[in-house]
Design an enzyme around this catalytic site. Structure first.
Site, short mmCIF file in Angstrom:
data_model
loop_
_atom_site.label_atom_id
_atom_site.label_comp_id
_atom_site.label_asym_id
_atom_site.label_seq_id
_atom_site.Cartn_x
_atom_site.Cartn_y
_atom_site.Cartn_z
N LYS A 186 73.52 21.09 111.28
CA LYS A 186 73.34 21.37 112.72
C LYS A 186 72.59 22.67 112.57
CE LYS A 186 75.36 23.17 115.94
NZ LYS A 186 74.29 23.97 116.41
N GLU A 261 80.41 31.73 105.67
CA GLU A 261 79.37 32.93 105.69
C GLU A 261 79.51 33.48 107.26
OE1 GLU A 261 78.37 34.32 102.94
OE2 GLU A 261 78.32 32.27 101.50
N CYS A 295 73.24 39.34 109.12
CA CYS A 295 74.59 39.50 108.78
C CYS A 295 75.05 40.74 107.95
CB CYS A 295 75.14 38.27 108.09
SG CYS A 295 73.97 37.67 106.66
N GLU A 396 80.36 43.97 115.27
CA GLU A 396 79.20 43.61 114.80
C GLU A 396 78.40 43.65 116.17
OE1 GLU A 396 78.39 39.49 113.65
OE2 GLU A 396 77.18 40.27 111.92
P1 NAD Z 1 77.34 31.49 116.18
O1 NAD Z 1 78.71 31.53 115.45
O2 NAD Z 1 77.41 31.57 117.72
O3 NAD Z 1 76.87 29.95 115.94
C1 NAD Z 1 76.57 29.67 114.51
C2 NAD Z 1 76.32 27.95 114.42
O4 NAD Z 1 77.51 27.72 115.30
C3 NAD Z 1 75.29 27.53 115.68
O5 NAD Z 1 74.65 26.28 114.92
C4 NAD Z 1 76.13 27.11 116.64
O6 NAD Z 1 75.83 26.19 117.39
C5 NAD Z 1 77.30 26.60 115.90
N1 NAD Z 1 78.81 26.54 116.81
C6 NAD Z 1 79.02 27.24 117.65
N2 NAD Z 1 80.35 26.89 118.28
C7 NAD Z 1 80.75 26.11 117.42
C8 NAD Z 1 81.98 25.26 117.33
N3 NAD Z 1 82.99 25.58 118.06
N4 NAD Z 1 82.21 24.44 116.40
C9 NAD Z 1 81.16 24.17 115.48
N5 NAD Z 1 80.08 24.82 115.48
C10 NAD Z 1 79.93 25.63 116.38
O7 NAD Z 1 76.46 32.44 115.48
P2 NAD Z 1 75.10 32.93 115.92
O8 NAD Z 1 74.95 33.68 116.97
O9 NAD Z 1 74.13 31.72 115.59
O10 NAD Z 1 74.54 33.69 114.50
C11 NAD Z 1 74.94 35.10 114.35
C12 NAD Z 1 76.26 35.38 113.48
O11 NAD Z 1 75.85 34.59 112.15
C13 NAD Z 1 76.44 36.66 113.17
O12 NAD Z 1 77.74 36.82 113.18
C14 NAD Z 1 76.14 36.76 111.74
O13 NAD Z 1 76.67 37.79 111.05
C15 NAD Z 1 76.30 35.58 111.32
N6 NAD Z 1 75.36 35.24 110.05
C16 NAD Z 1 76.30 35.49 108.85
C17 NAD Z 1 75.42 35.26 107.60
C18 NAD Z 1 76.29 35.22 106.20
O14 NAD Z 1 75.72 34.82 105.36
N7 NAD Z 1 77.53 35.71 106.16
C19 NAD Z 1 74.12 34.71 107.52
C20 NAD Z 1 73.49 34.80 108.96
C21 NAD Z 1 74.24 35.12 109.91
#
Ligand code: NAD
Length: 502
Positions: A186, A261, A295, A396
């Site tokens: 997804k 992650e 991240c 963050e």
């Molecule tokens: P997000 O948590 O808002 O969304 C991530 C994904 O989760 C999206 O596909 C979103 O549609 C989905 N999602 C949202 N709500 C959900 C739910 N209730 N159930 C299941 N899926 C759901 O994050 P974002 O804004 O897309 O990305 C930024 C974040 O990602 C930052 O916090 C960043 O640090 C983190 N990140 C971490 C890594 C790592 O390797 N640790 C890498 C890249 C990004």
């Protein structure tokens, strides 16, 4: 590999489909997602938006492919060949993938090229790594024998964010299918294009129907549905810490395997014996790469008091020279912010810091980029006069904003570095190898970069301590996280065993 980008964008279309059970399909209810170019605000494409019904179709297809399909039964070398073929097709379409990723994310050419290269290398890495992934034989007493087998965990829901769309899809798909799992990916609704293309490439390379399904849609609907689905065995999630916590709680209902992650607030420690110019350049990259939407962005910069003034002067001078311009230009250092909402989040953090008495040394507001007025841009921002009680230091931001602080000795540097709920990345700059190692060993983070701004290479474990999640990606260990270990104990003695003596 850094190939010159051409003008042709044959992967660029007006409309993209879901990929379910080996086919490009419409969503069940005809709904679509519109994706916009963050650099310009212009429409890029429309994408079929998966519904829960589509997610159900994808789960059933993945289940069927796993339970009765041939993929997991293939000899390992055959799966390995297919992974290499995926990489080869991606490589042959390198320029187009780069271009599509830039259009969907607004990131700079250099960032997109690096990430597409790495996505390709991930498939090559796992094509090799899977060949050496095996169980073990354990010593057993007497006439017993034990060996373990690594069996694919099953159907995996893989939920990814918008900041590295293709790379995150590769980090997820490559190890999972390498061991024989089926996946439902997804992508984030803001950036679904390259993940869809990767799904198409998997099919072209010979991955059987149902093994790789791609269902862009809402997180709270489709993502959540996958997390709760009893026929899904594992959830691999990359995204924010609050959503990660929610996913972990919901996955516990069916005791799914979970890897997370999550977010970070990574410290960057510059000691008085560092090569100052190298540390300045590395620290710039550490925060402003990918417009700070990383991240592992090193967003807390701590500098020893003896070199603080010299370091900060150079750092701020160079920050002000960073070029925000057409993302496709080679000379552009920083691309756009993903959307208006994220721009406002970033600006809100900066404003809160100002209200709390912080000092802006560079940037501090949305940027106006000539010719790109419809897009979402933020000035690379350096904030001083902060302390650890401030929101801007604790949370963050996920944008091009760094806070700078002084420290007086090694002990204080380590204390400040670890004073966070996160534990993803970190960096240490010092010419004293013993000190760098000593400090690295005391930092509570999954990754420590020593005199180096890079952390993600195929083969090097990537993942977090504390609330940055758990599980490691990009490495051999990841294969274990997509498998169950089965322990087989057998008896080869000649006398029958009759433990109850009946
Ligand atoms: P997000 O948590 O808002 O969304 C991530 C994904 O989760 C999206 O596909 C979103 O549609 C989905 N999602 C949202 N709500 C959900 C739910 N209730 N159930 C299941 N899926 C759901 O994050 P974002 O804004 O897309 O990305 C930024 C974040 O990602 C930052 O916090 C960043 O640090 C983190 N990140 C971490 C890594 C790592 O390797 N640790 C890498 C890249 C990004």
């Amino acid at each position: 590999m850094t190939t010159q980008v051409t003008e042709a964008v044959s992967l660029k279309r007006d409309y993209y489909h879901l990929i379910i059970n080996g086919e490009k399909v419409e969503s069940s209810n005809g709904k679509t997602i519109k994706t916009y170019n963050p650099a310009t605000g212009e429409l890029v494409a429309e994408v079929a938006k998966a519904s829960q019904e589509d997610a159900e179709r994808a789960v059933l297809a993945a289940r069927e492919a796993f339970d009765h399909g041939k993929w997991r039964k293939y000899p390992i070398n055959r799966r390995s060949q297919v992974l290499n073929k995926i990489a080869a097709i991606m490589r042959s379409r390198f320029n187009e993938l780069v271009e599509l990723e830039i259009l969907d994310t607004g990131k700079s050419l250099a960032a997109a090229q690096g990430q597409v290269s790495q996505a390709i290398e991930d498939f090559e890495f796992y094509a090799g790594a899977i060949v050496g992934h095996r169980g073990v034989v354990n010593n057993m007493p007497g006439q017993f024998h034990n060996f373990t087998e690594k069996e694919p965990v099953g159907v995996c829901a893989q939920i990814i964010p918008w900041n590295y769309p293709l790379m995150m899809a590769a980090w997820k798909i490559a190890p999972a299918i390498a061991v024989g799992c089926s996946v439902i990916v997804k992508p984030a609704s803001l950036t679904p294009l390259t993940a869809i293309i990767l799904g198409e490439i998997c099919l072209e390379a010979g991955v059987p129907a149902g093994v790789v399904n791609i269902v862009p849609g809402s997180g709270s609907e489709v993502g959540n549905y996958l997390v709760e689905h009893p026929k899904v065995n594992k959830v691999a999630f990359t995204g924010s810490t609050p959503i990660g916590k929610d996913i972990m709680a919901k996955a516990s209902e069916t005791l799914k395997r979970v890897t997370l992650e999550l977010g970070g607030k990574s410290p960057n420690l510059v000691f008085e014996d560092a090569d100052i110019d190298a540390a300045v350049d590395g620290s710039l990259f550490g925060i402003f790469y990918n417009s700070g939407q990383s991240c592992e962005a090193r967003s807390r910069l701590y500098v020893h008091e003896d070199i603080y003034d010299e370091f900060i002067t150079k750092f701020v001078e160079k920050t002000k020279k960073l070029v925000l311009a057409n993302p496709f230009d080679k000379g552009t250092h920083m691309g756009a912010i993903i959307d208006q909402a994220q721009l406002e989040v970033i600006d809100g953090f900066v404003k809160s810091a100002i209200e709390e008495g912080a000092e802006i040394l560079a940037g501090g507001k949305p940027a106006v980029v000539e010719g790109y007025e419809g897009g979402f841009w933020y000035e690379p921002t350096v904030i001083a006069n902060v302390n650890h009680d401030m929101t801007v230091v604790k949370e963050e931001i996920f944008g091009p904003v760094v806070v700078v602080m002084k420290f007086k000795d090694e002990k204080e540097a380590i204390k400040l570095a670890n004073d966070t709920e996160f534990g993803l990345g970190s960096a240490v700059w010092s010419k004293d190898g013993a000190r760098a190692t000593r400090v690295a060993k005391q930092i509570e983070a999954g990754i420590v970069m020593v005199n180096c701004p890079f952390s993600a290479f195929p083969g090097t474990p990537f993942g977090g301590y504390k609330q940055s999640g758990f599980g490691r990606e990009l490495c051999i260990e990841t294969l274990d996280l997509y498998t169950e270990t089965k322990s087989i104990v057998s008896y080869f003695g000649s006398r029958p065993i009759n433990p109850l003596g009946v």
